[in-house]
Structure formats: structure tokens, C-alpha cells
Design a protein around this motif. Structure first.
Motif, PDB file in Angstrom:
ATOM      1  N   GLU A   1      -3.131  -4.252  -4.249  1.00  0.00           N
ATOM      2  CA  GLU A   1      -3.817  -2.983  -3.982  1.00  0.00           C
ATOM      3  C   GLU A   1      -2.816  -1.832  -3.939  1.00  0.00           C
ATOM      4  OE1 GLU A   1      -6.034  -3.503  -0.397  1.00  0.00           O
ATOM      5  OE2 GLU A   1      -7.583  -4.755  -1.335  1.00  0.00           O
ATOM      6  N   GLN A   2      -1.641  -2.082  -3.370  1.00  0.00           N
ATOM      7  CA  GLN A   2      -0.608  -1.050  -3.299  1.00  0.00           C
ATOM      8  C   GLN A   2      -0.076  -0.714  -4.696  1.00  0.00           C
ATOM      9  OE1 GLN A   2       0.346   0.532  -0.286  1.00  0.00           O
ATOM     10  NE2 GLN A   2       1.119   1.941  -1.852  1.00  0.00           N
TER      11      GLN A   2
ATOM     12  N   ASN B   1      -6.069   1.268 -11.308  1.00  0.00           N
ATOM     13  CA  ASN B   1      -7.515   1.118 -11.152  1.00  0.00           C
ATOM     14  C   ASN B   1      -8.003  -0.173 -11.817  1.00  0.00           C
ATOM     15  OD1 ASN B   1     -10.089   1.896 -10.268  1.00  0.00           O
ATOM     16  ND2 ASN B   1     -10.552   2.913 -12.206  1.00  0.00           N
TER      17      ASN B   1
ATOM     18  N   ALA C   1      -2.521   1.408  -6.557  1.00  0.00           N
ATOM     19  CA  ALA C   1      -2.496   2.803  -6.122  1.00  0.00           C
ATOM     20  C   ALA C   1      -1.241   3.517  -6.626  1.00  0.00           C
ATOM     21  CB  ALA C   1      -2.560   2.868  -4.595  1.00  0.00           C
TER      22      ALA C   1
ATOM     23  N   ASN D   1      -1.475   4.029 -10.430  1.00  0.00           N
ATOM     24  CA  ASN D   1      -2.753   4.556 -10.928  1.00  0.00           C
ATOM     25  C   ASN D   1      -3.400   3.610 -11.946  1.00  0.00           C
ATOM     26  OD1 ASN D   1      -2.592   7.094  -9.472  1.00  0.00           O
ATOM     27  ND2 ASN D   1      -1.010   7.692 -10.959  1.00  0.00           N
TER      28      ASN D   1
END
Length: 247
Positions: free
Chosen positions: A139-140, A148, A143, A146
């Protein structure tokens, strides 16, 4: 417990095979991981929110919809018992037939008399923690770069991972957590890169501060997962990604 969880995850994969539109990349069979629940989960199986979960916390299956939830304890249940429960539950919930018919081979065999046993609760907690760590780490990365991109568990190899093309480059990278196999005798974080020429060679890459580049067989970098945190896994992935993108 890792063998039993790998086998139990196939009930979820079979639900995807039974009830979802087939995808060429087999993504209809893959699973998510819910950190708060400590559970693997199928894609939505109906418009009514039906999903099948495999819970690491209490070693159970759960069939959940928008209006109800039914939990089935795996401890002491045979493969035949589990299939009977899922088949009956799916018929009531979806009016469709559940079929346990996998189109890939697993490293373990299972027959109707195979019995699930909660032999080592601590190991089950450790396995849950590994899934949590990789979920947080990916998840990090999602982010920070970018991306997604969906983070999925592929039931065949039972790895949690991402495979995606990186923005403003011709490079795609696959990375995540793998279970013990021929590459490593223990759970490990892995990463490998691909460009227009295929899989990228890593033998000449400079050393990483965490983990190491594989010099033969697997073309990428690995880091044994034991003792590592989500933050340390993220550092490993970021450093290797920067090497791939700078190649």
C-alpha cells in the motif's frame, strides 16, 4: 499451518472459478487481504455483496452478504465436510452450484478425508502478521509511486503481490511476499523487473542495503521476511525499484 492455509485458500479460488466471469489472466481466482479482519477474501460473488472469507484469526471460513454472515470452523473438519458446507451455503445464497475444480496443480495433495487441524495457533498468528506486513508495505509503494494497482493474493503460488507498469517508463515490476519454495526455504519478499526485451538481468547490479540480488535461477532480488517490518520491506522494494528504473 502454512500448508493448511494454502489448501483452505483454494476454497475461495474455487468460488471465483464457479461464480465469476473467467479472465484470461486468471484474476477471477485471486484474493484480497483485509487487515482489520485478518482474512483472505474473494471478489464480490454477487450483486448482494456475497463473499467467501478465510480468517487467519480463528481458522474459519465465513460466507458474508449484505444481510447475513455464516461462519464455519475449519478445526476438525474434513475436506468433504467443507465442500458440503460451501456447496449448501452457495446454493442458498446464490442459487448456483459450487464446484471445486481447480485448473492448476498445487504442491500439496488433498482428498475427501483430509482433516484441518489448528495445530499451532502461534504459527497462524505469524502467518497473519506476514500478510499484514506485505499489505501495508505494498500500500505504501502504491502511494509513493502513484501506481493505483490492486494488491492480490494468487492462490496457486499463494503469494501476495503487485505486477504493474511504472509510470513514464517501459518497465514493469512484480514484487511481493512469497511462501517457501525453490528460491528460498523461508517466506521472502521478492522483486523482479521486465522491459521490452523481457525479464531484466540482475547479475551485475550493485548490492542492496537490504536483501540481495539473485545471481542464478530467479532474476530479481529477495529478502527473507522473518524479523523484517513493513517499513523495512518497503525500503527493500523502493531501493530495488530505483535500480530497475535507473537501468
Amino acid at each position: 499451518m502454512k500448508k493448511q492455509m494454502h489448501l483452505a485458500a483454494q476454497y475461495l479460488a474455487a468460488a471465483g472459478i464457479s461464480f465469476l466471469e473467467k479472465k484470461a489472466d486468471d484474476s477471477h481466482t485471486n484474493l484480497g487481504f483485509d487487515i482489520e479482519r485478518g482474512s483472505l477474501e474473494t471478489h464480490l460473488l454477487s450483486d448482494h455483496g456475497d463473499q467467501l472469507f478465510l480468517n487467519y484469526v480463528d481458522f474459519s471460513l465465513e460466507w458474508k452478504s449484505k444481510s447475513s454472515s455464516i461462519v464455519y470452523n475449519l478445526d476438525g473438519s474434513t475436506h468433504e465436510d467443507v465442500l458440503k458446507w460451501i456447496t449448501e451455503t452457495a446454493q442458498k445464497a446464490l442459487n448456483k452450484t459450487y464446484s471445486y475444480n481447480l485448473h492448476y496443480d498445487l504442491p500439496y495433495k488433498i482428498d475427501s478425508s483430509f482433516t484441518f487441524k489448528l495445530e499451532d495457533p502461534k504459527e497462524l498468528v505469524d502467518l497473519k502478521n506476514l500478510r499484514t506486513q506485505i499489505q501495508l508495505s505494498l500500500e505504501q509503494i502504491n502511494a509513493d509511486f502513484n501506481l493505483n494497482t490492486s494488491i492480490r493474493v494468487w492462490p496457486h503460488h499463494f503469494d501476495s503481490g503487485i505486477y504493474t507498469k511504472f509510470p513514464d517508463s517501459d518497465i514493469s515490476i512484480g514484487f511481493g511476499l512469497a511462501i517457501p519454495d525453490t528460491v528460498s526455504p523461508v517466506h521472502y519478499f521478492y522483486i523482479s523487473g521486465y522491459n521490452n526485451n523481457g525479464q531484466m538481468e540482475t547479475a551485475s547490479y550493485t548490492d542492496l542495503s537490504r536483501g540481495k540480488w539473485s545471481k542464478e535461477g530467479f532474476k530479481g532480488a529477495i529478502l527473507p521476511a522473518a524479523g523484517e517490518t513493513a517499513s523495512q520491506a518497503t525500503t527493500f522494494f523502493k531501493e530495488a525499484i530505483q535500480v530497475f528504473l535507473g537501468s
